[in-house]
Design an enzyme around this catalytic site. Structure first.
Site, PDB file in Angstrom:
ATOM      1  N   ASN A   1      16.592  47.138 -11.332  1.00 15.05           N
ATOM      2  CA  ASN A   1      17.480  46.415 -10.496  1.00 15.05           C
ATOM      3  C   ASN A   1      18.286  47.834  -9.724  1.00 15.05           C
ATOM      4  O   ASN A   1      18.809  48.373 -10.556  1.00 15.05           O
ATOM      5  CB  ASN A   1      18.303  45.527 -10.973  1.00 15.05           C
ATOM      6  CG  ASN A   1      19.437  44.928 -10.157  1.00 15.05           C
ATOM      7  OD1 ASN A   1      20.434  44.431 -10.648  1.00 15.05           O
ATOM      8  ND2 ASN A   1      19.177  45.166  -8.717  1.00 15.05           N
TER       9      ASN A   1
ATOM     10  N   TYR B   1      29.066  37.638  -3.127  1.00 14.34           N
ATOM     11  CA  TYR B   1      27.926  36.910  -2.745  1.00 14.34           C
ATOM     12  C   TYR B   1      26.779  36.887  -3.745  1.00 14.34           C
ATOM     13  O   TYR B   1      26.451  35.676  -4.194  1.00 14.34           O
ATOM     14  CB  TYR B   1      27.470  37.396  -1.513  1.00 14.34           C
ATOM     15  CG  TYR B   1      25.905  36.874  -1.012  1.00 14.34           C
ATOM     16  CD1 TYR B   1      25.956  35.388  -0.499  1.00 14.34           C
ATOM     17  CD2 TYR B   1      24.947  37.592  -1.231  1.00 14.34           C
ATOM     18  CE1 TYR B   1      24.639  34.973  -0.286  1.00 14.34           C
ATOM     19  CE2 TYR B   1      23.512  36.899  -1.226  1.00 14.34           C
ATOM     20  CZ  TYR B   1      23.467  35.764  -0.333  1.00 14.34           C
ATOM     21  OH  TYR B   1      22.275  35.357  -0.416  1.00 14.34           O
TER      22      TYR B   1
HETATM   23  P1  AMP Z   1      23.208  35.775   9.001  1.00 12.53           P
HETATM   24  O1  AMP Z   1      24.166  35.126   9.959  1.00 12.53           O
HETATM   25  O2  AMP Z   1      21.898  35.975   9.502  1.00 12.53           O
HETATM   26  O3  AMP Z   1      23.831  37.356   8.755  1.00 12.53           O
HETATM   27  O4  AMP Z   1      23.084  35.313   7.578  1.00 12.53           O
HETATM   28  C1  AMP Z   1      24.512  35.155   6.728  1.00 12.53           C
HETATM   29  C2  AMP Z   1      24.018  34.426   5.545  1.00 12.53           C
HETATM   30  O5  AMP Z   1      23.179  35.019   4.704  1.00 12.53           O
HETATM   31  C3  AMP Z   1      25.206  34.113   4.869  1.00 12.53           C
HETATM   32  O6  AMP Z   1      25.093  32.615   4.456  1.00 12.53           O
HETATM   33  C4  AMP Z   1      25.104  34.854   3.402  1.00 12.53           C
HETATM   34  O7  AMP Z   1      25.259  34.018   2.387  1.00 12.53           O
HETATM   35  C5  AMP Z   1      23.639  35.143   3.409  1.00 12.53           C
HETATM   36  N1  AMP Z   1      23.556  36.507   2.781  1.00 12.53           N
HETATM   37  C6  AMP Z   1      24.195  37.388   2.888  1.00 12.53           C
HETATM   38  N2  AMP Z   1      23.632  38.564   2.298  1.00 12.53           N
HETATM   39  C7  AMP Z   1      22.702  38.458   1.934  1.00 12.53           C
HETATM   40  C8  AMP Z   1      21.437  39.059   1.063  1.00 12.53           C
HETATM   41  N3  AMP Z   1      21.774  40.369   0.743  1.00 12.53           N
HETATM   42  N4  AMP Z   1      20.658  38.161   0.745  1.00 12.53           N
HETATM   43  C9  AMP Z   1      20.445  37.169   1.149  1.00 12.53           C
HETATM   44  N5  AMP Z   1      21.266  36.244   1.895  1.00 12.53           N
HETATM   45  C10 AMP Z   1      22.414  36.926   2.199  1.00 12.53           C
END
Ligand code: AMP
Length: 497
Positions: A103, A277
């Site tokens: 990881n 998160y």
């Molecule tokens: P966006 O608006 O496309 O930037 O997506 C935001 C969403 O992505 C939020 O609901 C976060 O919970 C989720 N998020 C943030 N970072 C990650 C990550 N590294 N991998 C997966 N989901 C993420």
């Protein structure tokens, strides 16, 4: 990101335990899953693309025999989503056979490839982990521990590893400890087929808020487990012992119980995004339960950026703890305004932008009766590219929301992560291109506010010096060379994907 598990289960089959542990870490990576076992005579690996439950079914587990195992689930940060890049990686080398689950993300992969006799040609996949595995199988040293002790100081970047040979499993964390890794003790008899009674499954040590557990000396006896998150210990009925420290190796599976070897000084800088998160809300990091940490982030956010509204609602599921904290601190009622299809994966975790785009539609639906005509505070944990958030705001407006006030329980992400989260290149990050009003306009909200870095620290109540905040402040603890900074496919020839 990725999740890793290592098991020593004396007198038992380790594979079903490792599979159960990695199943609890599925949120850390959904591209591939795999397991390596040793019966002390030889290592056997099974891995494939897909979810843990698809790859590691009972039939396969029954054929993987031995009391030592490691398991992995993958979210790619170096190399594409091919079978060859699934983990554990395995190599039967000139000096030893090794399997590795990793990881994190290395930042000196090219230099490490240059050390490999035969270079890149000797690799079947394109991951930093395979390079590490090849080097380790060839590294001089009396045993695996000695080989890791000389190899790891040449490895730069983020790694929380589970490494195995025929006779032991080793958990190792890079000197900064960017990614988590903890040690637990299996119950006297880890029950897998039947679930253990509630008392045995409950976490034995619900770390009290604000107290960090001192590292007790490991005790010989029952089995041991290494895992990315404490949530994996809970599902195994294991007792949390302590974190593997940055710059430390913990060896399990040897006759005299675990032993600890320090291969580098600790410069602890845990990824703060794990707390915001990534890790599960029921996991504990640095003595902090992550649901509680996130709830507090919501409370601080309500004080930093209040809003006039009728309802507070989360972006499900990860925004929920912070939304609860925001509602409590503001006195605005909490309600669900969206439901999530529980079978859809994390949108972001899909490796390409087009897949991500489709993912959002599959994933969220609005509860129209709840949002129609209402002024909403919508709480989420982060905005990375802004594309999901924009679609969520549009969905809420289409359903008749009167106002949408977005509150994000993390600061704006200005800088890419090179230590294991695939936020990719800087230009894809919306906060690297737009200021807060610009982002507000792009996502179409009536107002937008982010939690400050100070607010995150107030909520988790720990010093800033213990964390990596690079994605928020650009202070990278390990320098990142240009080729790594420019793309994640450093080992793939142009046009190979
Ligand atoms: P966006 O608006 O496309 O930037 O997506 C935001 C969403 O992505 C939020 O609901 C976060 O919970 C989720 N998020 C943030 N970072 C990650 C990550 N590294 N991998 C997966 N989901 C993420």
């Amino acid at each position: 990101m990725c999740g890793v598990v290592g098991i020593h289960a004396p007198g038992q089959e380790a594979a079903p335990l490792a599979a159960l542990g990695i199943f609890a870490l599925q949120h850390r990576g959904q591209e591939s899953a795999g397991l390596a076992v040793s019966d002390r005579d030889g290592i056997m690996v099974y891995k494939d693309l897909g979810l843990v439950s698809q790859v590691l079914d009972e039939r396969r587990l029954a054929s993987l025999r031995g009391d030592l195992a490691i398991a992995h689930c993958r979210y790619s940060t170096t190399g594409s989503t091919h079978w060859e890049n699934a983990q554990p990686t395995f190599r039967l080398g000139p000096r030893r056979s090794v399997a590795i689950g990793h990881n994190g993300n290395l930042v000196n992969t090219r230099e490490l490839v240059a050390e490999l006799p035969g270079g890149r040609e000797r690799l079947v996949g394109t991951t930093d982990t395979e390079v590490l595995t090849a080097l380790l199988s060839d590294e001089p040293g009396a045993d695996l521990v000695a080989a890791l002790t000389t190899l790891l100081p040449r490895v730069s970047g983020a790694y929380s590893l589970v490494v195995m040979d025929e006779g032991r499993v080793i958990g190792a964390r890079d000197p900064y400890g960017f990614r988590p890794l903890c040690l637990g003790r299996l119950p006297a008899e880890a029950v897998v087929a039947e679930r253990a009674p509630a008392s045995a499954v409950a976490p034995s040590d619900p770390l009290p808020w604000g107290e960090e557990v001192a590292a007790p000396a490991p005790v010989a006896g029952r089995g041991w487990v290494l895992a990315s998150e404490t949530a994996a210990l809970d599902v195994l009925g294991a007792e949390y012992v302590r974190d593997v420290e940055p710059g430390e190796m913990v060896v399990i599976g040897e006759p005299d119980g675990p032993r600890s070897i320090r291969f580098a000084e600790s410069h602890e800088r845990l990824c703060v995004f794990e707390l915001i998160y990534f890790a599960r809300p029921d996991s504990y990091l640095l003595g902090r339960n992550l649901y509680e940490a996130r709830r507090r982030m919501g409370e601080v956010l309500a004080r930093e950026a209040p809003a006039e509204a009728d309802l507070v609602m989360p972006v499900p599921d990860t925004g929920a703890p912070a939304a609860a904290g925001f509602a409590e601190a503001s006195g605005i009622p909490y309600r669900d305004g969206m439901v999530k299809n529980r079978y859809a994966g994390r949108t972001f975790i899909q490796p390409s932008q087009s897949m991500r785009q489709r993912g959002v539609d599959m994933k969220l639906s609005v509860l129209r009766e709840q949002v129609r005509g209402k002024r909403l505070v919508v709480v989420d944990d982060s905005i990375v590219r802004g594309t999901t958030t924009r679609q969520i705001v549009a969905l809420l407006r289409r359903a008749g929301a009167a106002e949408v006030h977005l509150r994000i329980s993390a600061p704006p992400i200005h800088h890419p992560c090179f230590y294991g989260i695939d936020t990719s290149i800087e230009t894809e990050l919306i906060a690297s291109r737009l200021d807060v009003p610009g982002i507000r306009d792009f996502v179409g909200a009536d107002s937008l506010a982010f939690l400050s870095i100070g607010g995150v620290l107030d909520a988790i109540d720990l010093p800033r010096s213990r964390f990596c905040f690079a994605c928020f402040d650009g202070d990278y603890p390990v320098p990142v060379p240009y080729d790594v900074a420019s793309h994640k496919f450093v080992l793939e020839p142009a046009g190979a994907r």
